[in-house]
Design a protein around this motif. Structure first.
Motif, PDB file in Angstrom:
ATOM      1  N   UNK A   3      -3.075   6.074  -4.594  1.00 50.27           N
ATOM      2  CA  UNK A   3      -2.903   4.917  -3.716  1.00 50.27           C
ATOM      3  C   UNK A   3      -4.173   4.650  -2.927  1.00 50.27           C
ATOM      4  N   UNK A   4      -4.825   5.747  -2.478  1.00 48.56           N
ATOM      5  CA  UNK A   4      -6.080   5.573  -1.745  1.00 48.56           C
ATOM      6  C   UNK A   4      -7.115   4.884  -2.627  1.00 48.56           C
ATOM      7  N   UNK A   5      -7.118   5.283  -3.881  1.00 44.10           N
ATOM      8  CA  UNK A   5      -8.071   4.687  -4.806  1.00 44.10           C
ATOM      9  C   UNK A   5      -7.844   3.178  -4.916  1.00 44.10           C
ATOM     10  N   UNK A   6      -6.559   2.798  -4.940  1.00 40.85           N
ATOM     11  CA  UNK A   6      -6.256   1.367  -4.997  1.00 40.85           C
ATOM     12  C   UNK A   6      -6.733   0.658  -3.738  1.00 40.85           C
ATOM     13  N   UNK A   7      -6.523   1.306  -2.592  1.00 44.11           N
ATOM     14  CA  UNK A   7      -6.976   0.709  -1.333  1.00 44.11           C
ATOM     15  C   UNK A   7      -8.491   0.549  -1.336  1.00 44.11           C
ATOM     16  N   UNK A   8      -9.161   1.604  -1.841  1.00 38.48           N
ATOM     17  CA  UNK A   8     -10.620   1.563  -1.902  1.00 38.48           C
ATOM     18  C   UNK A   8     -11.071   0.382  -2.752  1.00 38.48           C
ATOM     19  N   UNK A   9     -10.385   0.193  -3.847  1.00 35.20           N
ATOM     20  CA  UNK A   9     -10.689  -0.903  -4.750  1.00 35.20           C
ATOM     21  C   UNK A   9     -10.477  -2.250  -4.049  1.00 35.20           C
TER      22      UNK A   9
END
Lengths: 195, 259, 195
Positions: B113-119
């Motif tokens: 999920x963090x990766x998605x937010x980062x994206x």
């Protein structure tokens, strides 16, 4: 046309005090000079006519940039006068970071790094006793070299400048090093073991 | 059974186990230990590259898988249940492992999920605070009201770097390489002249691209050496002012300069 | 109301990526909390509904900030020279997730959870300013306790640490379910054998 105006507003917004020339806007939006000219005019009309907008468009030496509306100068003044909201603390912090990590360093080098003038933050930091002149650069200009002070160490609770964490400047190698040193032994062990 | 194993794709033994559980469509609450252990060992064996400090972790896990497996093979004798101590031992030997796997999986999902937010964060940009020098009172009050730590400083630095990446060469490749010091000296002189004989140092550096900056700077040095211009600074932190020394500088004199 | 919106737009424009809190806006505009809230909501509605606007309002790391419209990301990305920020590795993301949800937390606890050594990702995350030392654990080791920074909120576009998406399941329930399952299984086996 609306989309072009939106794109231009976005672009001028992020480029900040630097602004963009009409030519640059054309390149970035793939629009014709005419369309860009037109969109800029309409944007400025919007800004001026709308009571809700707090920004306007300014052209200076062929460069367009967004600025805050002149009518709101008083409000901006309050922002600057109010020490707890001073947007300059960010600038000072940036300059301080640069001086701390790259000392001794000249003002020009700092400005090169930040891309903006930095006299004011340097002045503030000097007044606060966080940085000081530590020498002069070689060469024609004999520019002042800045470094941090003892007070700086105090404020950041450091014993020594070397206690600063390393700078995230060079991209940290996030990949883990790999080695197969263990592998041979490892495979032997497991092939022996009949699972 | 053979398949491609890319071990560096795993973040450790727990990650590898989760991968296997998923691939083998195993119920995580009822793991067939024999199957899983075999698969785990297969993968370990297929590892071509292993990190020195992680190897031991894979080994430890292998050992505990084997231990759990053998515990489950222990025959259960009737009557043993009357013994309280043994009752405790009769807890499913997989329990601890399952607990760890489930806990780890939570954070693995959270990482995703963090990766998605980062994206998503790359989809918008902020701007630098405006230069409010014009509004600034002469003496500046406290710059930092809150206590600061070095991480604030690193944060400020990162913000700057984010902003800096928006400095693409905007005046797109107009072949400026051919720019010579000589030409730039003329250009500098004409700029100063257009400003009425003296101008700010910064007015001479309107471009961001390095070659132009360097050439302009060199031309300034050359002009200073020839005493065609003079650079002044009133006080610390003041802007540098560039002045034309000799109002009647001759273009022809520049023509004679050797490059 | 229009004037207030205009003032707020001016203020947020000049403060850039520092932004202002609602409280600060109230002080600077002499408006009531209610008026400010209202004006902020209306501003954001304007931005989103208007095809001409290129900016939006966002609560980021505890302050209101203007940001460029997401639809224009592609256009602005043409300005991007070389991305200075690499995306985080899987290992770093995992460690960061654990720190974010379980802070304050020690390295040992993180490694227990992941089942692997985690020094390197911790180091990387510190260098990037995403995590920081927030204290020391009680006890002999006095191990470093880690927590997330403001920069973390910035990088993940969060206003506040509580804006993190909730963890899939809470630990407690998990353990309960688990033991229940085991108990049922155990009892089944048990009663079967008794029979």
């Amino acid at each position: 046309m609306n989309l072009l105006m939106s794109k231009i507003e976005s672009l001028l917004f992020v480029t900040g005090d630097e602004g963009l020339s009409a030519k640059q806007i054309e390149n970035l939006t793939d629009a014709t000079p005419w369309e860009v000219k037109d969109a800029l005019t309409k944007l400025q009309e919007d800004y001026v006519n709308s009571k809700v907008r707090g920004i306007e468009l300014k052209e200076l030496a062929g460069t367009y940039q967004l600025i805050s509306k002149k009518q709101n100068a008083e409000t901006i003044q309050r922002l600057v006068d109010n020490p707890t909201t001073q947007p300059l603390s960010q600038a000072s912090l940036e300059v301080l970071a640069i001086v701390a990590y790259k000392q001794p360093i000249t003002r020009i080098e700092i400005e090169d790094l930040r891309g903006v003038k930095s006299e004011r933050p340097l002045h503030t930091l000097s007044l606060k006793g966080l940085i000081q002149e530590v020498g002069r650069a070689e060469g024609t200009g004999r520019a002042i070299l800045y470094g941090t002070t003892k007070e700086f160490l105090n404020v950041f609770a450091l014993n020594d400048i070397h206690e600063l964490p390393p700078l995230p400047e060079t991209e940290v190698n996030d990949e883990e090093d790999q080695t197969d040193l263990f592998m041979t032994k490892f495979q032997e062990t497991f092939s022996e073991q009949k699972v | 059974m053979s398949y491609e194993v890319k071990l560096d794709a795993f973040e450790g033994p727990l990650d590898l186990l989760l991968h296997l559980i998923h691939r083998l469509e195993i119920d995580i609450y009822d793991i067939p230990m024999a199957d899983l252990t075999i698969q785990y060992m297969e993968h370990i064996r297929a590892m071509q590259v292993l990190e020195l400090n992680e190897a031991s972790e894979y080994l430890v896990m292998a050992a505990s898988l084997l231990a759990i497996k053998s515990k489950m093979l222990l025959p259960i004798h009737e009557g043993d249940f009357e013994d309280d101590e043994l009752m405790i031992d009769m807890n499913d030997p997989r329990e601890e492992l399952v607990g760890r796997l489930i806990e780890y999986r939570k954070y693995k999902d959270a990482a995703e999920k963090l990766q998605q937010l980062e994206e998503q964060r790359t989809q918008f940009f902020t701007r630098a605070p405006s230069d409010l020098t014009d509004y600034q009172p002469t003496l500046q009050l406290a710059a930092f009201e809150e206590p600061l730590n070095v991480y604030d400083m690193i944060g400020a630095f990162q913000k700057m770097m984010r902003r800096k990446q928006l400095k693409a060469p905007l005046s797109t490749k107009i072949a400026r390489q051919e720019l010579s010091v000589k030409d730039q000296m003329k250009h500098v002189c004409s700029i100063i002249k257009s400003h009425g004989g003296s101008c700010s140092f910064y007015d001479l550096f309107p471009f961001e691209d390095k070659p132009t900056l360097v050439v302009t700077f060199l031309s300034l040095l050359e002009l200073m050496k020839r005493q065609i211009i003079m650079v002044e600074q009133q006080q610390n932190f003041d802007e540098l002012t560039v002045k034309l020394q000799n109002e009647r500088w001759e273009e022809e004199s520049l023509e004679l300069i050797d490059e």
